[in-house]
Design a protein around this motif. Structure first.
Motif, PDB file in Angstrom:
ATOM      1  N   ILE A 139      54.148 -25.163 -34.401  1.00  0.00           N
ATOM      2  CA  ILE A 139      55.426 -25.610 -33.824  1.00  0.00           C
ATOM      3  C   ILE A 139      55.416 -27.137 -33.681  1.00  0.00           C
ATOM      4  O   ILE A 139      56.374 -27.821 -34.055  1.00  0.00           O
ATOM      5  CB  ILE A 139      55.677 -24.942 -32.444  1.00  0.00           C
ATOM      6  CG1 ILE A 139      55.777 -23.408 -32.582  1.00  0.00           C
ATOM      7  CG2 ILE A 139      56.907 -25.540 -31.760  1.00  0.00           C
ATOM      8  CD1 ILE A 139      57.018 -22.882 -33.281  1.00  0.00           C
ATOM      9  N   VAL A 140      54.306 -27.663 -33.175  1.00  0.00           N
ATOM     10  CA  VAL A 140      54.186 -29.120 -32.988  1.00  0.00           C
ATOM     11  C   VAL A 140      54.335 -29.828 -34.331  1.00  0.00           C
ATOM     12  O   VAL A 140      55.041 -30.841 -34.433  1.00  0.00           O
ATOM     13  CB  VAL A 140      52.833 -29.479 -32.327  1.00  0.00           C
ATOM     14  CG1 VAL A 140      52.617 -30.984 -32.290  1.00  0.00           C
ATOM     15  CG2 VAL A 140      52.759 -28.882 -30.917  1.00  0.00           C
ATOM     16  N   GLU A 141      53.706 -29.280 -35.358  1.00  0.00           N
ATOM     17  CA  GLU A 141      53.770 -29.910 -36.669  1.00  0.00           C
ATOM     18  C   GLU A 141      55.199 -29.895 -37.217  1.00  0.00           C
ATOM     19  O   GLU A 141      55.702 -30.898 -37.724  1.00  0.00           O
ATOM     20  CB  GLU A 141      52.809 -29.214 -37.633  1.00  0.00           C
ATOM     21  CG  GLU A 141      52.515 -30.084 -38.846  1.00  0.00           C
ATOM     22  CD  GLU A 141      51.818 -29.317 -39.957  1.00  0.00           C
ATOM     23  OE1 GLU A 141      50.968 -28.448 -39.634  1.00  0.00           O
ATOM     24  OE2 GLU A 141      52.137 -29.586 -41.130  1.00  0.00           O
ATOM     25  N   MET A 142      55.861 -28.744 -37.080  1.00  0.00           N
ATOM     26  CA  MET A 142      57.241 -28.646 -37.588  1.00  0.00           C
ATOM     27  C   MET A 142      58.191 -29.584 -36.843  1.00  0.00           C
ATOM     28  O   MET A 142      59.190 -30.045 -37.404  1.00  0.00           O
ATOM     29  CB  MET A 142      57.753 -27.206 -37.463  1.00  0.00           C
ATOM     30  CG  MET A 142      57.302 -26.310 -38.592  1.00  0.00           C
ATOM     31  SD  MET A 142      58.087 -24.676 -38.496  1.00  0.00           S
ATOM     32  CE  MET A 142      57.018 -23.836 -37.330  1.00  0.00           C
ATOM     33  N   ALA A 143      57.870 -29.856 -35.584  1.00  0.00           N
ATOM     34  CA  ALA A 143      58.757 -30.704 -34.768  1.00  0.00           C
ATOM     35  C   ALA A 143      58.926 -32.102 -35.370  1.00  0.00           C
ATOM     36  O   ALA A 143      59.910 -32.783 -35.077  1.00  0.00           O
ATOM     37  CB  ALA A 143      58.221 -30.795 -33.343  1.00  0.00           C
ATOM     38  N   SER A 144      57.988 -32.507 -36.224  1.00  0.00           N
ATOM     39  CA  SER A 144      58.112 -33.848 -36.811  1.00  0.00           C
ATOM     40  C   SER A 144      58.862 -33.833 -38.149  1.00  0.00           C
ATOM     41  O   SER A 144      59.070 -34.874 -38.766  1.00  0.00           O
ATOM     42  CB  SER A 144      56.734 -34.484 -36.979  1.00  0.00           C
ATOM     43  OG  SER A 144      55.990 -33.747 -37.926  1.00  0.00           O
ATOM     44  N   HIS A 145      59.279 -32.652 -38.589  1.00  0.00           N
ATOM     45  CA  HIS A 145      60.077 -32.558 -39.825  1.00  0.00           C
ATOM     46  C   HIS A 145      61.415 -33.271 -39.600  1.00  0.00           C
ATOM     47  O   HIS A 145      62.031 -33.117 -38.545  1.00  0.00           O
ATOM     48  CB  HIS A 145      60.302 -31.083 -40.161  1.00  0.00           C
ATOM     49  CG  HIS A 145      60.994 -30.846 -41.473  1.00  0.00           C
ATOM     50  ND1 HIS A 145      62.346 -31.038 -41.658  1.00  0.00           N
ATOM     51  CD2 HIS A 145      60.508 -30.435 -42.675  1.00  0.00           C
ATOM     52  CE1 HIS A 145      62.668 -30.750 -42.916  1.00  0.00           C
ATOM     53  NE2 HIS A 145      61.567 -30.375 -43.552  1.00  0.00           N
ATOM     54  N   PRO A 146      61.881 -34.048 -40.593  1.00  0.00           N
ATOM     55  CA  PRO A 146      63.103 -34.843 -40.374  1.00  0.00           C
ATOM     56  C   PRO A 146      64.358 -34.029 -40.052  1.00  0.00           C
ATOM     57  O   PRO A 146      65.279 -34.547 -39.423  1.00  0.00           O
ATOM     58  CB  PRO A 146      63.281 -35.607 -41.697  1.00  0.00           C
ATOM     59  CG  PRO A 146      62.324 -34.995 -42.661  1.00  0.00           C
ATOM     60  CD  PRO A 146      61.241 -34.348 -41.878  1.00  0.00           C
ATOM     61  N   LYS A 147      64.414 -32.758 -40.465  1.00  0.00           N
ATOM     62  CA  LYS A 147      65.607 -31.963 -40.164  1.00  0.00           C
ATOM     63  C   LYS A 147      65.465 -31.143 -38.879  1.00  0.00           C
ATOM     64  O   LYS A 147      66.393 -30.424 -38.500  1.00  0.00           O
ATOM     65  CB  LYS A 147      65.944 -31.022 -41.338  1.00  0.00           C
ATOM     66  CG  LYS A 147      66.322 -31.710 -42.637  1.00  0.00           C
ATOM     67  CD  LYS A 147      67.672 -32.431 -42.610  1.00  0.00           C
ATOM     68  CE  LYS A 147      68.918 -31.579 -42.572  1.00  0.00           C
ATOM     69  NZ  LYS A 147      69.278 -30.880 -43.807  1.00  0.00           N
ATOM     70  N   VAL A 148      64.315 -31.226 -38.239  1.00  0.00           N
ATOM     71  CA  VAL A 148      64.156 -30.526 -36.952  1.00  0.00           C
ATOM     72  C   VAL A 148      64.715 -31.428 -35.860  1.00  0.00           C
ATOM     73  O   VAL A 148      64.236 -32.540 -35.642  1.00  0.00           O
ATOM     74  CB  VAL A 148      62.684 -30.143 -36.686  1.00  0.00           C
ATOM     75  CG1 VAL A 148      62.501 -29.644 -35.247  1.00  0.00           C
ATOM     76  CG2 VAL A 148      62.250 -29.051 -37.670  1.00  0.00           C
ATOM     77  N   VAL A 149      65.754 -30.925 -35.171  1.00  0.00           N
ATOM     78  CA  VAL A 149      66.501 -31.749 -34.216  1.00  0.00           C
ATOM     79  C   VAL A 149      66.357 -31.265 -32.775  1.00  0.00           C
ATOM     80  O   VAL A 149      66.933 -31.871 -31.869  1.00  0.00           O
ATOM     81  CB  VAL A 149      68.000 -31.805 -34.588  1.00  0.00           C
ATOM     82  CG1 VAL A 149      68.203 -32.496 -35.933  1.00  0.00           C
ATOM     83  CG2 VAL A 149      68.623 -30.403 -34.603  1.00  0.00           C
ATOM     84  N   ALA A 150      65.593 -30.175 -32.554  1.00  0.00           N
ATOM     85  CA  ALA A 150      65.456 -29.665 -31.189  1.00  0.00           C
ATOM     86  C   ALA A 150      64.228 -28.775 -31.056  1.00  0.00           C
ATOM     87  O   ALA A 150      63.681 -28.297 -32.051  1.00  0.00           O
ATOM     88  CB  ALA A 150      66.702 -28.876 -30.790  1.00  0.00           C
ATOM     89  N   ILE A 151      63.828 -28.581 -29.787  1.00  0.00           N
ATOM     90  CA  ILE A 151      62.693 -27.726 -29.448  1.00  0.00           C
ATOM     91  C   ILE A 151      63.240 -26.453 -28.791  1.00  0.00           C
ATOM     92  O   ILE A 151      63.891 -26.507 -27.744  1.00  0.00           O
ATOM     93  CB  ILE A 151      61.733 -28.443 -28.464  1.00  0.00           C
ATOM     94  CG1 ILE A 151      61.257 -29.795 -29.042  1.00  0.00           C
ATOM     95  CG2 ILE A 151      60.550 -27.547 -28.115  1.00  0.00           C
ATOM     96  CD1 ILE A 151      60.493 -29.722 -30.334  1.00  0.00           C
TER      97      ILE A 151
END
Ligand SMILES: [Zn+2]
Length: 257
Positions: free
Chosen positions: A79-91
């Motif tokens: 989850i932490v890794e995906m959070a830095s993806h440019p299209k990930v805009v929320a947790i």
């Protein structure tokens, strides 16, 4: 133009036909949407979908009703890794749920805090699920606000005016789904009327609970957002176009997209 701030596009009813779903949404004026993950595989799928469509974004997280199925050390790094993806805009989707009682409240709070901490670290807003736990969730958010600035969305809001007021005070946005269109929802509509224009959001929570008059239609999908928008425009005594402009600006501000 509308922004559906909460759609489970990974859901098995929508994922295989996601191209048509996004196309139908665009044709209806729903030009942007955020796909919401509820565990690692669904978050992965949501991120994958964002890579297919320019104006589809994603949220990644572990939902409170499934958190008991996972060991944090095993799944959280993804989850932490995906959070830095440019299209990930929320947790998220995160939050608390005392309705289904699928896991202990202590465990849910532990997971929720983990999401709050990641929101602080990344600057991404929280997508918060709240069911039968208004006091508990607001109390936890208010306590967390001592350590950092809470940014986030109370999704598919069905709480009281007082809960909304406390969430607004923290700086949060309030998002309404199809439930606000139902005949019996007069009280919820009056809560919606009290939300300041600059904090109001709309969503489908697809594939769940289609808005009136499509209530019997399943699955719910982002194109149906126009009915919730029309209802809230009525509540706010403004045109649907104006409601769309206001809520889309709010969504783009909170998601920074
Ligand atoms: Zn959801």
């Amino acid at each position: 133009m509308y922004f559906d701030t909460h759609a489970h596009l990974d859901n098995q009813q929508l994922s295989p036909i996601v191209e048509q779903v996004v196309q139908r949404a665009a044709a209806a004026g729903v030009s942007r949407m955020t796909a919401i993950g509820t565990d690692v595989p669904t978050s992965v799928r949501c991120v994958e979908i964002t890579e297919q469509f320019e104006h589809v974004y994603a949220a990644v997280g572990i939902h409170p009703t499934v958190c008991q199925n996972f060991v944090a050390d095993e799944v959280w790094p993804a989850i932490v890794e995906m959070a830095s993806h440019p299209k990930v805009v929320a947790i998220g989707e995160t939050g608390l749920d005392l309705h289904w009682e699928t896991s202990t409240f202590e465990l849910q709070k532990n997971w929720f805090q983990r999401h709050i901490d990641l929101s602080f670290e990344t600057g991404l807003p929280l997508v918060v699920h709240m069911r039968d736990c208004e006091t508990e969730i607001v109390t936890m958010l208010e306590q967390a606000a001592v350590a950092g600035r809470i940014i986030g969305i109370m999704h598919s809001f069905t709480g009281s005016a007082e809960t909304a007021r406390r969430c607004l005070k923290l700086g949060m946005y309030i998002s309404f789904a199809g439930m606000v269109t139902f005949k019996k929802s007069d009280e919820l509509r009056s809560v919606a009327a009290s939300i300041p224009d600059d904090r109001l959001l709309i969503e489908t929570d697809a594939p769940y609970l289609s808005p009136h008059p499509l209530r019997s239609k399943r699955p719910n999908e982002p194109s149906y957002l126009v009915h919730t928008a029309a209802c809230l425009a009525d509540v706010k005594n403004i045109s649907p176009e104006r409601l769309g402009a206001i809520t889309t600006a709010n969504a783009r501000r909170v998601f920074q997209c």
